[in-house]
Write an enzyme that holds these catalytic residues in place. Structure first.
Site, PDB file in Angstrom:
ATOM      1  CG  ASN A 185      -0.434   0.756   2.382  1.00 27.06           C
ATOM      2  OD1 ASN A 185      -0.507   1.993   2.442  1.00 27.06           O
ATOM      3  ND2 ASN A 185       0.143   0.030   3.341  1.00 27.06           N
ATOM      4  CG  PHE A 189      -0.082   9.328   7.156  1.00 25.65           C
ATOM      5  CD1 PHE A 189      -0.048   7.977   7.417  1.00 25.65           C
ATOM      6  CD2 PHE A 189       0.831  10.142   7.810  1.00 25.65           C
ATOM      7  CE1 PHE A 189       0.868   7.431   8.310  1.00 25.65           C
ATOM      8  CE2 PHE A 189       1.752   9.619   8.709  1.00 25.65           C
ATOM      9  CZ  PHE A 189       1.775   8.259   8.952  1.00 25.65           C
ATOM     10  CB  SER A 272       3.987   5.878   7.044  1.00 26.86           C
ATOM     11  OG  SER A 272       3.483   5.838   5.720  1.00 26.86           O
ATOM     12  CG  ASN A 274       3.166   4.685   1.645  1.00 29.51           C
ATOM     13  OD1 ASN A 274       3.872   4.307   0.719  1.00 29.51           O
ATOM     14  ND2 ASN A 274       2.485   3.846   2.419  1.00 29.51           N
ATOM     15  CB  THR A 275       4.353  10.591   5.047  1.00 24.22           C
ATOM     16  OG1 THR A 275       2.998  10.134   5.119  1.00 24.22           O
ATOM     17  CG2 THR A 275       4.387  12.087   5.329  1.00 24.22           C
ATOM     18  CE  LYS A 314       2.580   0.314  13.429  1.00 24.23           C
ATOM     19  NZ  LYS A 314       1.154   0.073  13.238  1.00 24.23           N
ATOM     20  CG  ASN A 333       3.848   0.745   9.635  1.00 24.27           C
ATOM     21  OD1 ASN A 333       2.844   0.062   9.585  1.00 24.27           O
ATOM     22  ND2 ASN A 333       3.924   1.932   9.106  1.00 24.27           N
TER      23      ASN A 333
END
Length: 445
Positions: A185, A189, A272, A274-275, A314, A333
């Site tokens: 994925n 966010f 994450s 993705n940021t 995390k 994660n």
């Protein structure tokens, strides 16, 4: 609540048979000697049929009425196995949205069976009925907290929640790797923002307090009360930063000020992929400064007797040894690496974070390293590739006090939850442990 066949139902069934003539096979004959009743041969068959019908109704009613809550609950969870495969024909994000909507509307089974006493534990002063939780990313906007906790999770983590609403990355952004039991994925966010989430959690919190006050008169001193601010389980709130924000600390502080009153624990998500720039916050100096500011924001608030919610961090499962030595909090994660067999999937080249079975070994190794580095003094949450009770048990033996699911739940649906808990209890019994705490870090001693 047992399912029962009422007396009215039996009476109505009997009346229907009477009207149909099954018991009305007796008729008066003017030609019969002595004016007595004549019983035709067909009437005897009717009586036998009626007797068999009534017997079946009574026997069936007796059986159904003796079905206890545990059996009936088991049926409901097993029934979801018939529905869950249909979700695989849908676009992954559409299927995800439908699943969240179903849980929000109560269209999922509710666990009525108590967890095994072996699974109960206390962490951060909170009592968990079991150590199996749902990871952040499933219910990003706290739409279905009550329904998800009702499935039997020991805890549910919502988010990541950003201060300002944001759409996230362009679609498509979720990809299934079915054969590998994995998902990639790159949602980025996507969030409705802290204001919307605060309203939902506030309503849930108020309902919980009302339920507590109405049931307190029935509680006994011997009862062990599990659960937290949102219901029968523990609620975690995962905080994120906006993609365009230039001050990450301010974003996390705003999340603490707005949402911490509704949380049993808070998570600073710096993992994450993705940021842009988020993982840079996992560096020693950056993370130390961030945690210091967020902790100060939490501590300056007014708290009741149970105190402020614990603060967790995390992190990613693919950090260096040096990075791990600087971090003592929640483990793993999604990873940006592609461990085998995921690396051989045609979708492996898609950018984004990988979650699911291929992540299990990598994340468990990081978990074990972190447990050793912290000398077992800090509760760790292990996630990444957990899809069975044996997987959860391995995470616990590697140092996890609690474990989380996500990808396996997306593939397996509600029926997976009671199965994992039952298998985990069996693992503990098999190895002679009397509690979860006894098994935590067993492979590191």
């Amino acid at each position: 609540m047992a399912v029962r066949v009422s007396r009215n139902f039996l009476r109505e069934a009997l009346n229907r048979r009477l009207k149909a003539g099954a018991l009305g096979g007796l008729r008066q004959s003017s030609t019969a000697a002595g004016g007595g009743p004549v019983i035709p041969h067909s009437s005897k068959k009717g009586r036998l049929l009626t007797g068999a019908t009534i017997g079946l109704i009574i026997a069936g009613g007796a059986y159904v009425s003796t079905v206890d809550e545990a059996t009936f609950c088991g049926w409901l969870f097993s029934a979801t196995k018939l529905v869950n495969p249909f979700f695989s024909f849908l676009d992954p994000e559409v299927a995800h949205q439908l699943a969240v909507s179903a849980a929000a509307r109560g269209w999922v089974p509710r666990e009525k069976r108590p967890d095994s006493p072996l699974l109960g534990l206390e962490v951060w002063g909170r009592k968990f009925s079991n150590p199996v939780g749902l990871a952040a990313g499933f219910d990003k906007n706290a739409e279905a907290v009550e329904g998800l906790l009702g499935l039997g999770f020991g805890f549910v983590e919502v988010g990541s929640v950003t201060p300002i609403p944001q759409e996230g990355n362009p679609k498509p952004r979720i990809f299934r790797l079915r054969e590998e039991g994995a998902i990639i994925n790159r949602c980025g966010f996507n969030s409705e923002g802290i204001v919307v989430v605060a309203k939902r959690l506030g309503a849930q919190h108020g309902k919980r307090k009302l339920d507590d006050s109405s049931s307190s008169s029935f509680a006994t001193n011997d009862e062990v009360k599990h659960g937290g601010k949102a219901g029968p389980g523990i609620l975690g709130v995962n905080l994120g930063k906006n993609k365009t924000s230039e001050d990450a600390s301010a974003d996390y502080v705003q999340g603490v000020h707005t949402l911490s009153q509704f949380a049993d624990y808070l998570v600073i998500n710096v993992s994450s992929p993705n940021t842009p720039g988020l993982r840079k916050l996992q560096g020693r100096k950056q993370l130390k400064d961030l945690v210091k500011k967020v902790q100060a924001a939490r501590d300056e608030m007014q708290w009741a007797e149970d105190g402020p919610p614990p603060l967790l961090v995390k992190i990613a499962p693919d950090l260096s040894k040096q990075d791990l030595e600087d971090i003592a909090a929640i483990i793993s994660n999604t990873t940006i690496s592609r461990p085998d067999p995921a690396s051989r999937n045609p979708l492996a080249n898609e950018s984004g974070g990988l979650s699911g079975k291929p992540l299990f070994g990598l994340s468990t190794n990081v978990l074990r390293d972190m447990y050793v580095l912290t000398r077992g003094k800090i509760p760790l949450i292990g996630c990444g590739g957990v899809s069975s009770g044996e997987d959860a048990y391995k995470k616990i033996r590697a140092g996890a006090t609690l474990v989380q699911l996500y990808t396996a739940f997306a593939y397996g649906g509600p029926a997976l939850i009671p199965r994992i808990k039952a298998e985990l209890a069996e693992c503990l019994e098999r190895d002679g442990y009397k509690s979860i705490q006894e098994a935590v870090g067993a492979d590191c001693r």
